[in-house]
Design a protein around this motif. Structure first.
Motif, PDB file in Angstrom:
ATOM      1  N   GLY A  20      40.702 -22.811 -60.552  1.00  0.00           N
ATOM      2  CA  GLY A  20      39.401 -22.308 -61.034  1.00  0.00           C
ATOM      3  C   GLY A  20      39.265 -22.104 -62.175  1.00  0.00           C
ATOM      4  N   ALA A  21      38.014 -21.581 -62.516  1.00  0.00           N
ATOM      5  CA  ALA A  21      37.610 -21.217 -64.036  1.00  0.00           C
ATOM      6  C   ALA A  21      38.320 -19.739 -64.252  1.00  0.00           C
ATOM      7  N   ILE A  22      38.557 -19.017 -63.124  1.00  0.00           N
ATOM      8  CA  ILE A  22      39.249 -17.557 -63.617  1.00  0.00           C
ATOM      9  C   ILE A  22      40.589 -17.833 -63.483  1.00  0.00           C
ATOM     10  N   LEU A  23      41.289 -18.826 -63.372  1.00  0.00           N
ATOM     11  CA  LEU A  23      42.727 -18.990 -63.268  1.00  0.00           C
ATOM     12  C   LEU A  23      43.214 -19.899 -64.420  1.00  0.00           C
ATOM     13  N   SER A  24      44.560 -19.549 -64.963  1.00  0.00           N
ATOM     14  CA  SER A  24      44.665 -20.222 -66.099  1.00  0.00           C
ATOM     15  C   SER A  24      45.334 -21.397 -66.102  1.00  0.00           C
ATOM     16  N   GLN A  25      45.538 -21.635 -64.438  1.00  0.00           N
ATOM     17  CA  GLN A  25      46.335 -22.987 -64.239  1.00  0.00           C
ATOM     18  C   GLN A  25      46.198 -23.204 -62.793  1.00  0.00           C
ATOM     19  N   GLY A  26      46.504 -24.263 -62.016  1.00  0.00           N
ATOM     20  CA  GLY A  26      46.268 -24.498 -60.624  1.00  0.00           C
ATOM     21  C   GLY A  26      47.709 -24.035 -60.035  1.00  0.00           C
ATOM     22  N   TYR A  27      47.523 -23.461 -58.812  1.00  0.00           N
ATOM     23  CA  TYR A  27      48.827 -22.966 -58.274  1.00  0.00           C
ATOM     24  C   TYR A  27      48.991 -23.701 -57.010  1.00  0.00           C
ATOM     25  N   THR A  28      50.112 -23.960 -56.515  1.00  0.00           N
ATOM     26  CA  THR A  28      50.504 -24.727 -55.176  1.00  0.00           C
ATOM     27  C   THR A  28      51.369 -24.008 -54.301  1.00  0.00           C
ATOM     28  N   SER A  29      51.229 -24.196 -53.166  1.00  0.00           N
ATOM     29  CA  SER A  29      52.038 -23.421 -52.166  1.00  0.00           C
ATOM     30  C   SER A  29      53.400 -23.977 -52.338  1.00  0.00           C
ATOM     31  N   ALA A  30      54.632 -22.921 -52.268  1.00  0.00           N
ATOM     32  CA  ALA A  30      55.842 -23.278 -52.484  1.00  0.00           C
ATOM     33  C   ALA A  30      56.338 -23.870 -51.503  1.00  0.00           C
ATOM     34  N   GLU A  31      55.942 -23.864 -50.280  1.00  0.00           N
ATOM     35  CA  GLU A  31      56.699 -24.484 -49.253  1.00  0.00           C
ATOM     36  C   GLU A  31      55.695 -25.107 -48.425  1.00  0.00           C
ATOM     37  N   PRO A  32      55.826 -26.295 -47.614  1.00  0.00           N
ATOM     38  CA  PRO A  32      54.614 -26.708 -46.526  1.00  0.00           C
ATOM     39  C   PRO A  32      54.526 -25.645 -45.568  1.00  0.00           C
ATOM     40  N   GLN A  33      53.109 -25.851 -45.018  1.00  0.00           N
ATOM     41  CA  GLN A  33      52.996 -24.764 -43.958  1.00  0.00           C
ATOM     42  C   GLN A  33      52.515 -25.594 -42.775  1.00  0.00           C
TER      43      GLN A  33
END
Length: 158
Positions: A20-33
């Protein structure tokens, strides 16, 4: 914005990316859920941890474990409540007689013991069992407790 994808073709595990615009980058979940919701939650945690480590540290101290619902077809496991002495005696008689217990199989007789405080003594008879044994319980202040005491004596005898 969350982008959630299935890890495999069974659709039983997911990863998610939040951006999103307020985040410096995209973040992904570390492990599958095991669900899309949990995958999005994991991605949001990764974003908060990276963007605001001081807030994440405070939140982690108050983190509550997420209860995962059992998969379909699985029953919840719980400890069985303790069985009372009268129930245990009925169950034992059911096993010994190899059939359901009737009211004629386990008979309780109460005797009132007079005194300052009336108390009760109970006997339990098992007339349909071999030898028709009878057991006397310790006196008790309540009828229910006297019957339980007699049942306990009967259980101990077997």
């Amino acid at each position: 914005v969350y982008t959630t994808t299935a890890v495999d073709e069974t659709n039983k595990s997911f990863t998610s990316t939040v951006s999103g615009a307020i985040l410096s980058q995209g973040y992904t979940s570390a492990e599958p859920q095991i669900s899309k919701k949990l995958a999005e939650n994991a991605a949001a945690r990764a974003a908060v941890e990276a963007e605001h480590p001081e807030v994440y540290g405070e939140l982690a101290a108050f983190d509550v474990a997420v209860a995962v619902a059992p998969a379909k077809g699985q029953k919840r496991k719980a400890d069985a409540p303790p069985m009372g002495d009268k129930n245990e005696l009925n169950h034992m008689m059911q096993m010994l007689l190899s059939r359901s217990v009737t009211k004629d199989d386990v008979l309780y007789t109460l005797t009132t013991i007079e005194g300052d405080k009336p108390s009760y003594s109970a006997t339990v008879a098992l007339p349909t069992y071999e030898g028709s044994p009878t057991f006397q319980g310790a006196p008790a202040l309540a009828k229910k407790d006297a019957e339980a005491a007699a049942a306990k004596v009967a259980i101990a005898a077997f």
